[in-house]
Structure formats: structure tokens, C-alpha cells
Design a protein around this motif. Sequence first.
Motif, short mmCIF file in Angstrom:
data_model
loop_
_atom_site.label_atom_id
_atom_site.label_comp_id
_atom_site.label_asym_id
_atom_site.label_seq_id
_atom_site.Cartn_x
_atom_site.Cartn_y
_atom_site.Cartn_z
N LYS A 1 0.84 -1.20 0.00
CA LYS A 1 0.00 0.00 0.00
C LYS A 1 0.87 1.26 0.00
O LYS A 1 0.60 2.22 -0.73
CB LYS A 1 -0.92 -0.03 1.22
N PHE A 2 1.92 1.23 0.82
CA PHE A 2 2.80 2.39 0.91
C PHE A 2 3.57 2.60 -0.39
O PHE A 2 3.69 3.72 -0.90
CB PHE A 2 3.79 2.22 2.07
N ALA A 3 4.10 1.52 -0.95
CA ALA A 3 4.90 1.64 -2.17
C ALA A 3 4.06 2.15 -3.33
O ALA A 3 4.52 2.98 -4.12
CB ALA A 3 5.52 0.29 -2.51
N LEU A 4 2.82 1.66 -3.46
CA LEU A 4 1.97 2.12 -4.55
C LEU A 4 1.54 3.57 -4.37
O LEU A 4 1.37 4.31 -5.34
CB LEU A 4 0.72 1.24 -4.66
N GLY B 1 6.05 5.67 -2.15
CA GLY B 1 7.38 5.33 -2.65
C GLY B 1 8.43 6.33 -2.19
O GLY B 1 8.26 7.09 -1.23
N ALA B 2 9.56 6.31 -2.89
CA ALA B 2 10.68 7.19 -2.52
C ALA B 2 10.39 8.64 -2.85
O ALA B 2 11.04 9.55 -2.32
CB ALA B 2 11.95 6.73 -3.25
N GLU B 3 9.42 8.93 -3.72
CA GLU B 3 9.15 10.30 -4.14
C GLU B 3 8.56 11.15 -3.03
O GLU B 3 8.55 12.38 -3.12
CB GLU B 3 8.20 10.29 -5.34
N CYS B 4 8.06 10.53 -1.99
CA CYS B 4 7.40 11.28 -0.92
C CYS B 4 8.23 11.32 0.35
O CYS B 4 7.69 11.57 1.44
CB CYS B 4 6.03 10.67 -0.62
N GLU B 5 9.51 11.03 0.25
CA GLU B 5 10.35 11.06 1.45
C GLU B 5 10.38 12.44 2.09
O GLU B 5 10.37 12.56 3.32
CB GLU B 5 11.77 10.58 1.11
N ASP B 6 10.43 13.50 1.27
CA ASP B 6 10.43 14.86 1.83
C ASP B 6 9.16 15.12 2.64
O ASP B 6 9.20 15.76 3.69
CB ASP B 6 10.54 15.90 0.72
#
Length: 1289
Positions: A249-252, A255-260
Amino acid sequence: MGERRLPFGPGKTSPRLIKDLLDYDPRKREHRGGKNLLADQAEKEIDDETTFVRRGENDCRHKLKKIPERSVHPQTNDVPPDASSTYVVSTFCDDCHFYFDLIVDYTGWKEGQTPCKLSDPKNPLHHFQLVETIYAKDQPSRLSKPRTKYNPIIEEHHFCCSQKNCPIHVQINISTPRLSINLLAPILDSHKVRERGLREIHHEPTRYEDLSPVTPFQALGFLRQYVSDAKAAQQGPTIPKRIAKRNKKFALSFGAECEDLFEYLEFTTIKEEPDVEGGEPNYFWQQPKITEETRPFFDDITTEISLQLLLRPLPEKAVSKTAFNFVPVPAERFIQIVLGYLDYPTRSRIINLDPDEPDHPHYISLGADRDFRDDYLIWAYDRQCACDPDNVPYYLDCLSSIANGRESSDLQTKVVMITSSGEYGLKAIHDAYRFFGLYPDTNEGDDHIIGVYKSRIESAPRQKEEARNSLLAIAKARDSEKIRAVANDRAMTLEEALEFFDAPANIDSDSLEAVAVSMSFDGDTSKVARALRVVANARADPILQRAAMNLETGNTGSTLDVGDAYKRLQIAVRHVPDETVLSYYTSLLQDAGQGSKDSYAEALRVIAIDRGSNFLLSKLDDPNAVVPSEPSTANQPVGLDNIGNTCYLNSLLQYYYTVKPVRNVVMDFQNHRMALNDEDIKKKRVGGRIVAKSEVIKAQKFVDELHRLFENLKTASTHSVKPTRELAELTIFSSAAEANFRRASISSPSGPPNLASILNSPVYGPQLPPPPIPPPPVPVEDDIEMIDHPVDKVIDDDSSETTLVDLPELLPSYEDSVSQAEPKSLRADKKNLEQVGLDEDAVMVDGDHAIGETTKFKPPPEKQPPLPPRNKAGLVIQTNDNKTSISDDELWKFGSQQDVTEVIGNVNFRLLCALKPTSIDEQSGEQMDIVRDTLYGANAVYLQKASTLEKKVEAWANLIVFPAPQGPRDIYEALDVVFDEQMVEIDNTTAAQHASISQLPPIIHIQIQRTAFDPVRQVASKNRNAVVFPETIYLDRYMDSSDPSSTLMRRRRETWKWKSQLRILEAREAALNTTIADVSVKDALIATKDYVSKLLEEEIDGVLVDAALSDSLDERTMEVSEELESIQTEISDLKKKLNEQFTDMREQEYKLQAVFIHRGEAGGGHYWVYIYDFDNDIWREYNDEYVTEVKDRRRIFEDLGTSSGTPYYLAYVRSADRNELVEAVCREVPESRNVEMVDVSGEEEQALIELDDEEGERHVEHVRPRPIRPKPVQGWQDTESLDANGRKW
């Protein structure tokens, strides 16, 4: 009990305060010059033509919702406040997501105070006055709580009630949203979210079997759940949860684009080592640790996520099976409760039910609401007048306008009662001034106005009553008892004044003054002064005028402020010379009445005393007095006298005197003089052509005259010297211009063309410098100047001239941006073009041939607005008389109208012709010398064709830049227009062209081209927009690089790309902010949605409306808002990158040395120059005969494009060599001779008494002792022994 000190100024009632709060968008304040609807006074609407826009098209009309967790207040208006009451209504706007906290504090309640309340007819509502506004950006230390991530406050406003017995204090805090659009962008963009999901599924198809990408609605729901879980963990024994980064669920969703985003929300990354050796570690997001301090922040985060969920389209919501319920509570009712105006009585008949239509400015100025009943409006008017007495006339106009608009008998009765008591509205006062032909803000004194009144009633007796009423209005506005007395016919006549003094009609002024002073000790001083003024006016006696003024002011000095004194004399700039002040004073005295003359004299005396000017004081007492000038000193430059419209010439000569290479060559001209033998003349090339011997002779004559002037500037003991007329003529005129003028004036019935004849108005001084425009061919005679086209040059209209294309605004061509060092015809004949294949490694310069016969490179044509017609032989104006000769005076008038650029070019040409060369350019045969080495640079122009790169190198004497069509532009932006890449069209193909500096001169000149000409309307205009120039510039960014892949060229190409993107973004932003209906796209969508909603509510028969349309409009509105915010962010980022792109390149450093200024219009005006003294860190102003130190440098660097003048020519000097290149002060004043002083009184005094031969009467020509004057020293070569005044000893 001590009384509370109230602020001064207008206020606003509680309903008005909240309306202004809802209308105020803090995001737009800085874009509107700091205007703040909530805190600033309302704009005045004096007449129907004056309108102000309070809200912009894209401003948010706030829809406030309450935050229950942080709000403390009564639920009804039945609970009265007491001394312990502090109410808080914490709100957010569900549109812009800003936060507004309203804090109502009664804890300052003192004994005897009573709050305003609806049941109190005298004070039914609070009337708030602003106490203080604090902007976090400007005064962060003054905020009630520090600005932090958890408290992102940007504004804090404090108000108190103007009713002094009311204890209420209101504080309004405004904070920014906690989540920015940039942070949420990765999960708000449905396209990005879908791509992220598809990428994950494609990467691990087995793991995500039977799964599909999520929607933004689902991602927002997951994020809201994560934050809610973190909040729940803080409240109870729940173990903090972790979120596996590989969770499906988190990856979809993220992902890495929302780390900020997660890091901003204080989630922390945890690494967990694998259970088996060699396995991959697992990474988790650990929930944030929420404390009591940070909990409100996370509550706001949850609210903002919920708002985003509400805005998602219905299809997304339908896909998700998660239940979502978020219904924020409107806050306006609770705000009305705490401010005490819930259910306050309003008008029984409402004219307009549209809440979004703004109130009329007159309601706003009264601090009222359009729904107020008449009695509430009267109360609001009274409160406003009590708080702001200075603007009572305007408030009366507001009340009168509302009374007429409502057709309210109660309000109209109130207005009649006010006016019958002697009050006047502002419009009536303005009309009264206009009746007498005066401006309402006039600085004229009472006597002048009374004089105008008397003149009017004498010339138009039937208008006496109207004139009297107008005078009474003026008397009320000025609070002038003197004017009121005249209007009420209580002013004295001359006979009454003499009778008052018990004096005969022939009493002398001294005796009458003594009588008046004596009577003032025991009687009414004002009446004595009034009577004395009557006699003084009747006699036009300045002595009595001054005495009357002293009696009126109560002392012998003046109470006039020096600033008001300058205004009275209509002098806008205080630093003008004494002579200029005197000229203003003298001009105002013409046709002025005696009272006005005294007023002007008082102003002049105040200025003279403030300046300590003996010259002005002497001229005030005796206009014919001869005041000797102060001798000059060795450390002060001297001025140049204006000999007739030569202020621009004086500025130029002063500047050249400070350039050491030029000055040294002129002062030592004998060692640099060009030999006149035939062999050297034959070899001489200046500007790419042969120079005739006669031209060299005339040029050397010019340098000889310039040498004499420079000697005078160096050694003169006076404060100024006068250039010779011969020097001025040689400087102003080129030989070709003079020849053409004489030919046009003598051989044809045509006069010389000039701007005065074109504009049909006189021109004082030269026109502003236009860029070079080629004149028609001129015949070659014995003394020929540079020409722009050879005689055999034919320009075909169908030739392949290069034309700028695909640019959002028309830019000047490259050749319009440089002042060429040689004629275009000769440059074209040289064919200095070279082609380089793209696969070759070298760029060849100054080749002999171009590629192909039909692809000859030509510069882009001029793209700036057309320029005024120039003084050239091709333009003639018909006259009715024929001339056989032309006088020198007519020639001089013509020459004094030449523009500054022509004069500068002529001076450079004369110098180059007069000097012998130091070397010869091997390729062009051009003369090289000290002046050329100092002032001339060169550019390399590149044209990229399909497979070749053409390069052309050209010299220039100065660069030409243009102000922006609108708003300011800094010097780098202006230079970018010259050197940036431009797309040009040549031979039906588009090619890229750019320029670089191949040779930097030690001194660089930059001309700011401000003149344009409308060929249809035949009107010249001047662009006054500021070109901001710093004291130091760095030109590294424009330098030529032989390596196309160098760091410099890479950065330049990046800037060209960014500017192209910036133009596209700004165009898109403008498109979203403007539609055919003159509203923004966003507002149009909102209006449409409201209209659709009303249709759905009313359910009109036969009108079918899709229920989903309203949600679709909401969705599109959100998309437009997000796009606008994204565009504004991108624009800001691009501008930041452009500003920082070359900040580390600082080798080519140049310092500002001179700034030429023009004040006036395109047709002419006045010129002066500021020159910097590097040795003493002083800027001086060279203004004809006056050279003064500039105390306030803002006059040079900040007063750009104002009435103080506009810069049009800049000189920058290379920093490393400035000591060798410029010197502001070069003076060697010889010591004065010692002279023997003799007394010439006694016998000589008797000689001044002569007998009249016819009458036998004795005429005393001089009755005071003669001053001591110097006796001539023996050996002087003065056979007639004349004194300094030209008289015999």
C-alpha cells in the motif's frame, strides 16, 4: 483610574472588521505595495471617477471554519463577559487553507468600565481602532509567540475599542498552511500517482498480482490514517506503529518520491538488519513522537489532508471503499458572538443579497456595513468623526452619498443638520477652490486667496454670493479667521484701516508701523495686524507687509518650514544652485499681487537663511546688487558656464577631463599631433575610411580649443569658466551636418529639419540620444564626416534581411545595441564573416568571403519603437522664403539641437582624426591610438546556420541598452538583450544568433536609449522606466569564448533556456489571470459553480442540470489554483537561478565613474552629470557652472525615472586600473598676488558730487565711504590701469 490612551485615526465597527478580514488575502499583500485591507485606512473615493479595487481577481474570499480543539468561547450571546474572560475562535479557510485566530481579551477591565453591547443605544457595537500591526518578516521579535514550524504566523494585528470605557482588546493572528502544495504534489497529481503504481507493479508483477495503482484520494486517505495513528499513540498506551517502506500500500501510494513529505511530518527512517546472512535489510518509517506542544500542528495537518480529500473528484471517491466523513463547522457565528454583534438589527429591506459584491467605498470609509440601519450609520459616522477629525469633510460626503442612495429621510435630515452648523463636505471644499481656479492642495497663503476672491467679485458682481459661499468653505477647511472675516464682509477698507489708526492718508510707512506696534501692546493684535495689512496692500508697501506679518505671527521671525518654503516657490529639488532658486522666485513675482510677493519673499528668506547664502539675502534686499563669487580652491573642480543650450556639452567635457588618457593627450597635444604631410594623411584610416586633410586640420583645431579649456579647468581661480563658442561649434557640429544644413538652408526653400519643427513647439536643449539611424548618402567634399551608406549601396526591399522571430516581446537588434566604431557601409564592404563547420575545432575570424553569394549575413532590423526624425539632409520642411545665406546664429541654433549621441560620436571622431597613430591594424588598416585603446571595445557576433557557424567581429564606442516597456529593469537584464541568443530569420530559415565581448575597453560606456517616436501620431515620447545600475558590475558573463563547450558558454546556454521557460510560464500565468470577461479563470469557474448550485437548489421546471457538474467545477477550480501556485513557484525558482548563475564570475570588475542625467521630455530638457571621485569617495554633481558634492547618494541610485531626472549614459572603469584611468580632481590654482591696499575715500569722495550743467543742481551718486580696493602692482601689462570692474583707477 487612569484613562486608556487611544490611537489616532479612523476605526471600523465589528461587522466591518470581520468583512475586511474575510476580504483580505495575505498572499497578495506584497504584490500590492504592502496594502492591507485589514489594517490600513480605506482609500478615499472623492468623486465618481475615482475608484479603487479592494480585492484582486485571484484573492481568496475566506470561508472560515472553526477548529474546535483550540477554540474557547460561549455558545450563545446570553453569557456576558467579565474581567476574567478571554475568548479564542481558531479558524481556517477551506479555500486557501490559511489560519486565522481571533483572540478577544477582557482581562484589562478596570473599575468603572463597561463593554459596548447591543442594548446600549449610545454604544451598540464595538468600534475598533488599530493599535499595532506586526509582520513576522519585518519584526519577528515583537510577535506574541515566536514563529516556528509549529506556529508559522506571518501577521499579528491588535485592536482596541474607541469607546474609552470599553475594556475589549482584539488580537488577530494569521498563519500559513502547514502543508504546501509542493509537498503534496506527488500524491495530488493523479497522473504521477498512477505512473508510480504502474512502475512498482511492472518491477514486481508477481508481488502485486491482482493489484492496481491507487488514486490520489486513496493516497491522501492512507496519509491521513498514518497521522491519526501517530496522534492516537500519543494519547494512550498504544505502541507506536511502523510503516514498512516495502509495504504494498505504501509503495503504490508514496514510494521514494514522498520522502520529503514524511520527513517534514517527522517520520524517521529505521533500518532493520536481515534475519539471514546475506539478506537485504528492511527499512521502516517510525511514527513521529507527538507532544502537547506539537499536537496542534498535527491536528492542522489532519484538517488540511481532509480538505484535500473533499476536493477530490467523485470518480476517485467512488473507487475507494473507505468511509470518509469530514464536515467542518462554519466559524462566523461564533466570531459574531465573541465580538458582540450576533443578530444585530439590520435594514428591514435588503437591496442586494449577493454576499460577494463589495460594499461601496463610502460604507467602508465610515467603518460600517451596507446592512446597517440608518441609526447605526449615524452612530458610525459620529464615532468616525470623533476618532479622525482631520477627515470630517470626507466622512460628511460619505454620509450624504449614502443618504441619497438610500433615499433615507433620516440620513438626509442628519446631513442637513450637519451642514447648517457650518460643516462642509470634501467635495464642496474642492469645488470651492476650483471656483477660484485653485487646486485644493495649494500652498498659497490666505492673502492670495482673498485677493483672488476680491478680483472675482469685482469682475463678476453677480457671482458675489457664490464666491462668498465658496470662500466660507475654504475658510472652514483652512480654519482661517482672516478668510472667514472677509467672507462675512467684516474685512476693513483702506479708509476704515486709516481711521482705526487715527492716521492721515499721507502718513509715511515708518510712522504707521510705529503706531501699529504701539497699539498692539494694549489692543487686539490680530485686528491691528489686519488693519496694517489693509494699508500695506493698498500701498503695495513691503515694509508694512513685513510689519503686518510679524504682528500676525507674534514674532519677528518666520514660522515657515524650509520644506514648505521650497514648495511655495515651486522648487521640486532642493539641491539646485542659488541662481536657480532666484530664477524661480523672480519668475513667480511677475504679475503677482503684493501679498503673494511677500509670501514668496518670506519663502526665499527662509531658504537663504537655511543655506547661509549671502547671495540670496543680498538679492532679496536689492535685486540689482552685485554679489562677488567665492574663489575656487585646488581641491574642488570648477564648473562650465552655459553659453546657450549647452548643458549636455558641458557635462560631456567635464567627463572627458576626468579621463586621464584623454586629458593627458589633450594637455600634451604637441607630442601627439598628427603630421600633415601627404604620406601620413594618405595612410590615415578612422572609422574604416580615408580621412581628408581638411578634416584633420579642423580636428586639430578642436583639440587646440579643448586644450585651452582643460588648462582653464586646471588653473582657474573662479568657480566656473566659459567654453569658447568656437569649441562648442567644433564639438557640436560634424562637418557633414554643417554642410548639409547650409545647403538645405540656402539652396532650397526648405529649412533645416529638427524636432522643434516636427513637434511644432520650441525645444530647449538637445533631444535625447537615439540609437544610430543611417542618414541618406552625402556627397564627398573637402571635409567629410563618417557616413552610414556608400553612394553605390542599393538596398533591395526583397533582400534577405534578418528578422527577429518567436519572441514574446520585440527586442532591439544587435546592431541597434552597440554604437559602432565605423560606418555600416565600410563594415559591410569588409565582409568580415567566416564559416566554421560544426565538426571543425576552430573558429576563424575576419575571413574574406561568405558562404554562397545569396546568404550574405545581415544584422536584424531595428525592433525598438520607431525613433523621432533626426536632423538629416533627407528631411526638409517647406517654407515660403528663399535664402541666399545662412547666419552663424541660425547655424548655432541648429547645432544646439543636435542629440547627445551625435555629439559624443563627433568628439571621438575629432580626437581620432587629430592624433597620430600609435600603431596600425594590419588587417583593416585602422588607426590605433591612446583614445581608441581607452574607449573602444569589440564584439563577436555568431550566427548558427544549418552546418556552419559564422562569426563577425565589430568595434564599438558604447553599448546601447533599453528600459523595459513596463516597470524597472536592472543593468544586467538590459545588457542581456544585447548579448543573449535571438532567433533570426534569414533566407526563409530560422537561425540562432548571439553576441559576446571579444575585447573589453578599459572604460566602457553604456547608453540608455529612452526615446521613441510614433510615426502615426507624430509624437515623440520618453521611456522613464528605471534601469537600475549598481556601483560595481562584472562582465565575465558576456566575454567571448573560443570553446563552445566551455563552462561560460554552458552557463549562458542554460540562462537562455531558463528565460525561454520563464516567458512561457509568465504567458500562461497571464492567460489564467485574465479572460474575455475581464475576470480570472478561477473566479469564472467559481461564479459558474455558484450559478449551477443555485439552479440545483431551485429545481426549475424544464431545466436539467447534471448533479456532478458542481463537483466537476470544484475539481477544475482546484486544478487551476494548483496550476497557478505551481507556475508561481517555478517562476520564482527560475528567477532565483538566473540571479545566481554568474555570481562566482568576478574577474572582469568595473566600477561606476559617471552618470549622465536628463530631466525633461523627449523634445528637450536639461542635462548634468554625476562623477565619482575615487580618491576621496565623493560623488559630485556637475551642473553647468556649479559643481557640488552629493550628500545623499540615493539621488543617483534610487531617484530613477522620477522628476529629478533619468540616467541615460553610464561610464564604468576597470577596477584594477582605475587609478591610471580616471582622476576627478586635477587642479593647480596659482597663488594670488600680494597687492597694496589704499583708501580711496576723502578727495575721491568729493569727486563723486557733480553739478548738473543745465539745472545747476547737485546730484549725490554715492554718499557712503568707498570701500578699500587693490592698487595695481607695478609691472602689470595694463597701460590704462583699469580695476576689476573695467573702470580707470
